[in-house]
Design a protein around this motif. Sequence first.
Motif, PDB file in Angstrom:
ATOM      1  N   THR A 107      26.068  33.052  39.663  1.00 14.44           N
ATOM      2  CA  THR A 107      24.644  33.318  40.070  1.00 14.44           C
ATOM      3  C   THR A 107      24.101  33.869  38.712  1.00 14.44           C
ATOM      4  OG1 THR A 107      25.493  33.542  42.192  1.00 14.44           O
ATOM      5  CG2 THR A 107      23.327  34.513  41.621  1.00 14.44           C
ATOM      6  N   THR A 108      24.835  34.747  38.132  1.00 17.47           N
ATOM      7  CA  THR A 108      23.904  35.332  37.032  1.00 17.47           C
ATOM      8  C   THR A 108      23.788  34.562  36.015  1.00 17.47           C
ATOM      9  OG1 THR A 108      25.185  37.420  37.503  1.00 17.47           O
ATOM     10  CG2 THR A 108      24.310  37.445  35.374  1.00 17.47           C
ATOM     11  N   VAL A 109      24.604  33.829  35.541  1.00 15.17           N
ATOM     12  CA  VAL A 109      24.381  32.798  34.584  1.00 15.17           C
ATOM     13  C   VAL A 109      23.026  31.816  35.085  1.00 15.17           C
ATOM     14  CG1 VAL A 109      25.055  30.712  33.280  1.00 15.17           C
ATOM     15  CG2 VAL A 109      26.640  32.560  33.666  1.00 15.17           C
ATOM     16  N   GLY A 110      22.927  31.196  36.190  1.00 17.43           N
ATOM     17  CA  GLY A 110      21.721  30.594  36.680  1.00 17.43           C
ATOM     18  C   GLY A 110      20.517  31.262  36.898  1.00 17.43           C
ATOM     19  N   LEU A 111      20.690  32.851  37.084  1.00 17.14           N
ATOM     20  CA  LEU A 111      19.362  33.517  37.111  1.00 17.14           C
ATOM     21  C   LEU A 111      18.956  33.727  35.606  1.00 17.14           C
ATOM     22  CD1 LEU A 111      17.182  35.265  38.400  1.00 17.14           C
ATOM     23  CD2 LEU A 111      19.054  37.224  38.137  1.00 17.14           C
ATOM     24  N   LEU A 112      19.831  33.989  34.777  1.00 13.89           N
ATOM     25  CA  LEU A 112      19.308  33.839  33.371  1.00 13.89           C
ATOM     26  C   LEU A 112      18.754  32.698  32.861  1.00 13.89           C
ATOM     27  CD1 LEU A 112      22.374  35.677  31.735  1.00 13.89           C
ATOM     28  CD2 LEU A 112      20.346  36.812  32.083  1.00 13.89           C
ATOM     29  N   LYS A 113      19.100  31.536  33.224  1.00 13.45           N
ATOM     30  CA  LYS A 113      18.702  30.228  32.626  1.00 13.45           C
ATOM     31  C   LYS A 113      17.345  29.975  33.416  1.00 13.45           C
ATOM     32  CE  LYS A 113      19.816  26.265  34.942  1.00 13.45           C
ATOM     33  NZ  LYS A 113      20.364  25.141  35.484  1.00 13.45           N
ATOM     34  N   SER A 114      17.177  30.601  34.645  1.00 10.70           N
ATOM     35  CA  SER A 114      15.838  30.162  35.315  1.00 10.70           C
ATOM     36  C   SER A 114      14.858  31.088  34.521  1.00 10.70           C
ATOM     37  CB  SER A 114      15.859  30.673  36.879  1.00 10.70           C
ATOM     38  OG  SER A 114      17.050  29.872  37.467  1.00 10.70           O
ATOM     39  N   GLY A 143      20.060  34.514  47.636  1.00  7.07           N
ATOM     40  CA  GLY A 143      21.162  34.603  47.292  1.00  7.07           C
ATOM     41  C   GLY A 143      21.152  34.921  45.639  1.00  7.07           C
ATOM     42  N   ILE A 144      20.031  35.158  45.230  1.00  8.52           N
ATOM     43  CA  ILE A 144      19.993  35.502  43.658  1.00  8.52           C
ATOM     44  C   ILE A 144      20.480  37.051  43.801  1.00  8.52           C
ATOM     45  CG2 ILE A 144      18.303  36.343  42.009  1.00  8.52           C
ATOM     46  CD1 ILE A 144      16.552  34.260  42.770  1.00  8.52           C
ATOM     47  N   VAL A 145      20.470  37.924  44.890  1.00  2.97           N
ATOM     48  CA  VAL A 145      21.167  39.256  44.796  1.00  2.97           C
ATOM     49  C   VAL A 145      22.637  39.171  44.238  1.00  2.97           C
ATOM     50  CG1 VAL A 145      19.310  40.082  46.490  1.00  2.97           C
ATOM     51  CG2 VAL A 145      21.415  39.109  47.275  1.00  2.97           C
ATOM     52  N   LEU A 146      23.377  37.981  44.357  1.00  2.72           N
ATOM     53  CA  LEU A 146      24.604  38.100  43.920  1.00  2.72           C
ATOM     54  C   LEU A 146      24.789  38.499  42.607  1.00  2.72           C
ATOM     55  CD1 LEU A 146      25.818  34.909  45.914  1.00  2.72           C
ATOM     56  CD2 LEU A 146      26.765  37.439  46.271  1.00  2.72           C
ATOM     57  N   ALA A 147      23.916  38.442  41.872  1.00  2.00           N
ATOM     58  CA  ALA A 147      23.947  38.414  40.538  1.00  2.00           C
ATOM     59  C   ALA A 147      24.067  39.982  40.256  1.00  2.00           C
ATOM     60  CB  ALA A 147      22.589  38.113  39.778  1.00  2.00           C
ATOM     61  N   PHE A 148      23.700  40.985  41.267  1.00  6.86           N
ATOM     62  CA  PHE A 148      23.741  42.372  41.185  1.00  6.86           C
ATOM     63  C   PHE A 148      24.556  42.917  42.194  1.00  6.86           C
ATOM     64  CE2 PHE A 148      19.618  40.628  40.475  1.00  6.86           C
ATOM     65  CZ  PHE A 148      19.208  41.101  39.284  1.00  6.86           C
ATOM     66  N   LYS A 149      25.713  42.278  42.850  1.00 13.28           N
ATOM     67  CA  LYS A 149      26.447  42.566  43.705  1.00 13.28           C
ATOM     68  C   LYS A 149      28.116  42.422  43.303  1.00 13.28           C
ATOM     69  CE  LYS A 149      23.754  43.751  47.627  1.00 13.28           C
ATOM     70  NZ  LYS A 149      23.541  43.559  49.058  1.00 13.28           N
ATOM     71  N   GLY A 188      25.511  42.631  52.627  1.00 13.99           N
ATOM     72  CA  GLY A 188      26.248  43.902  52.898  1.00 13.99           C
ATOM     73  C   GLY A 188      27.377  44.249  51.654  1.00 13.99           C
ATOM     74  N   SER A 189      27.464  43.292  50.718  1.00 14.97           N
ATOM     75  CA  SER A 189      28.341  43.433  49.563  1.00 14.97           C
ATOM     76  C   SER A 189      27.850  44.744  48.761  1.00 14.97           C
ATOM     77  CB  SER A 189      28.328  42.393  48.645  1.00 14.97           C
ATOM     78  OG  SER A 189      29.195  41.338  49.358  1.00 14.97           O
ATOM     79  N   PRO A 190      28.669  45.427  47.985  1.00 11.39           N
ATOM     80  CA  PRO A 190      28.214  46.593  47.198  1.00 11.39           C
ATOM     81  C   PRO A 190      27.683  46.205  45.813  1.00 11.39           C
ATOM     82  CG  PRO A 190      30.546  46.241  47.148  1.00 11.39           C
ATOM     83  CD  PRO A 190      30.208  45.465  48.287  1.00 11.39           C
ATOM     84  N   TRP A 191      26.623  46.986  45.652  1.00 15.67           N
ATOM     85  CA  TRP A 191      25.940  46.769  44.259  1.00 15.67           C
ATOM     86  C   TRP A 191      26.955  47.099  43.120  1.00 15.67           C
ATOM     87  CZ3 TRP A 191      21.229  44.389  44.648  1.00 15.67           C
ATOM     88  CH2 TRP A 191      20.707  44.638  45.900  1.00 15.67           C
ATOM     89  N   ASN A 192      26.806  46.287  42.080  1.00 17.37           N
ATOM     90  CA  ASN A 192      27.762  46.615  40.876  1.00 17.37           C
ATOM     91  C   ASN A 192      27.060  47.352  39.602  1.00 17.37           C
ATOM     92  OD1 ASN A 192      26.491  44.457  40.168  1.00 17.37           O
ATOM     93  ND2 ASN A 192      28.102  43.050  39.688  1.00 17.37           N
ATOM     94  N   HIS A 193      26.191  47.645  39.779  1.00 21.97           N
ATOM     95  CA  HIS A 193      25.330  48.220  38.400  1.00 21.97           C
ATOM     96  C   HIS A 193      25.369  47.354  37.281  1.00 21.97           C
ATOM     97  CE1 HIS A 193      25.585  51.967  41.067  1.00 21.97           C
ATOM     98  NE2 HIS A 193      26.791  51.646  40.992  1.00 21.97           N
TER      99      HIS A 193
END
Length: 319
Positions: A289-296, A53-59, A69-74
Amino acid sequence: METNTPLRLRSSISIRRTENRLWKEIVNHKYLYILIAPVIIYYLVFSYFPMYGIVLAFKEFDYSKGILGSPWNHFQNFSEVFGNPDFRVAFRNTILISLGRLIIEFPVPILLALLLNEISKNRITRVFQTIFTFPHFISWVVLSGIIVGIFNDQGLYNQILTVFGFEKTSVLTDGPGFTVVLFLSNIWKEAGWSCILYLAAIAGINPELYEAAEVDGASRFQQMKAITWPVLKSTAAVLLILAVGNIMNGGFDQIFNIYNPAVYEYADIMDTYVYRSAFTDATGFGFSTTVGLLKSVVNFALLFGANYLVKTVGKEEGL
C-alpha cells in the motif's frame, strides 16, 4: 449579535433557494441522471470507497483488528520501502520506461493519423483504420504467447537469423533487447486505437480550408502544417497531460505477461514489484500500500505540473 442575525438569515434563505433550484434541476433532468448513475456508482464503489485503505501505509496491519483497529507504525513502512534496493530498481525502471513511451510511442498515433488523412480514397482509409485498430482488441495474455513464440530459441526471429548466417540471440532474456520489444509491441498494439481521437479531430476540419489552400498553391505538407496540425495540437496537448499524469503506470499488463526474472533489472516496474511484494514475497499489505500511495502521489504531482506547463509554456487550454 443583532447585526449578524439578519446576515445569517439571508445566507440560510439563499442556501435553501439554491438547494431547491438544484433539486428542481435534478427532477427536470432525471433521465440524464439515471443514465450516468451506473458510472457514478462504479467509481464510488471501486475508486472512492476503497481509499480508506490508504491508512494501511501508516499502520502495522493485524488481521484480527482490521484496518482501522490496527496500530500505527510511525512511518515504518515508508522506511522499509525507501531502504529496499528492489524498490529503487523498480522506481528507476518505471521512470525510464514511461519516459521512453512518451518520447517513442506518444508521437506515433499523431503521425499515423496525419498519414491516414493524406490517403484520398475513403475505402482504403477505412481498410487501414481497421488493420491498425484490430490489435488493440488482442489481450496481452494472447499477445505475450505470440511474442514468446516469435523470440524463443526455436522461434521465427532466431530461425531468420540462422538462415542469414547469424548466431541465435535470446531477446527476451536480454535487458536492452527486451526493452525494444516492449516499445515495438505496444506501438503495434495501441497506435491504431490511439489515433482515433486525432482522426476525429481531423474530421471536424472544414474541407473548404484545404480547397482554398490548394488554390493558393500550398503543397500537401504545407496544408498539413498550416491546417491539420493546429487542430491536432490542442488534442495532443490534453493527451500529453494525461500521459504525463500516468507516467508511474509503466504498463503492468504488458510487462507482467512477457517479462521474466532475467530482465527484472531492466523491466521490473512499480506495479509488478507491488504484485510480487504482496503475493510472492509476502511483505504485507502495508508495504505494498505504501508503494501504491507513493506512485499515486507522484502521478498527481506530474499531472498538475504537466497541466501548468501546457497552459503557461504551450499556451494551450489544458485540463
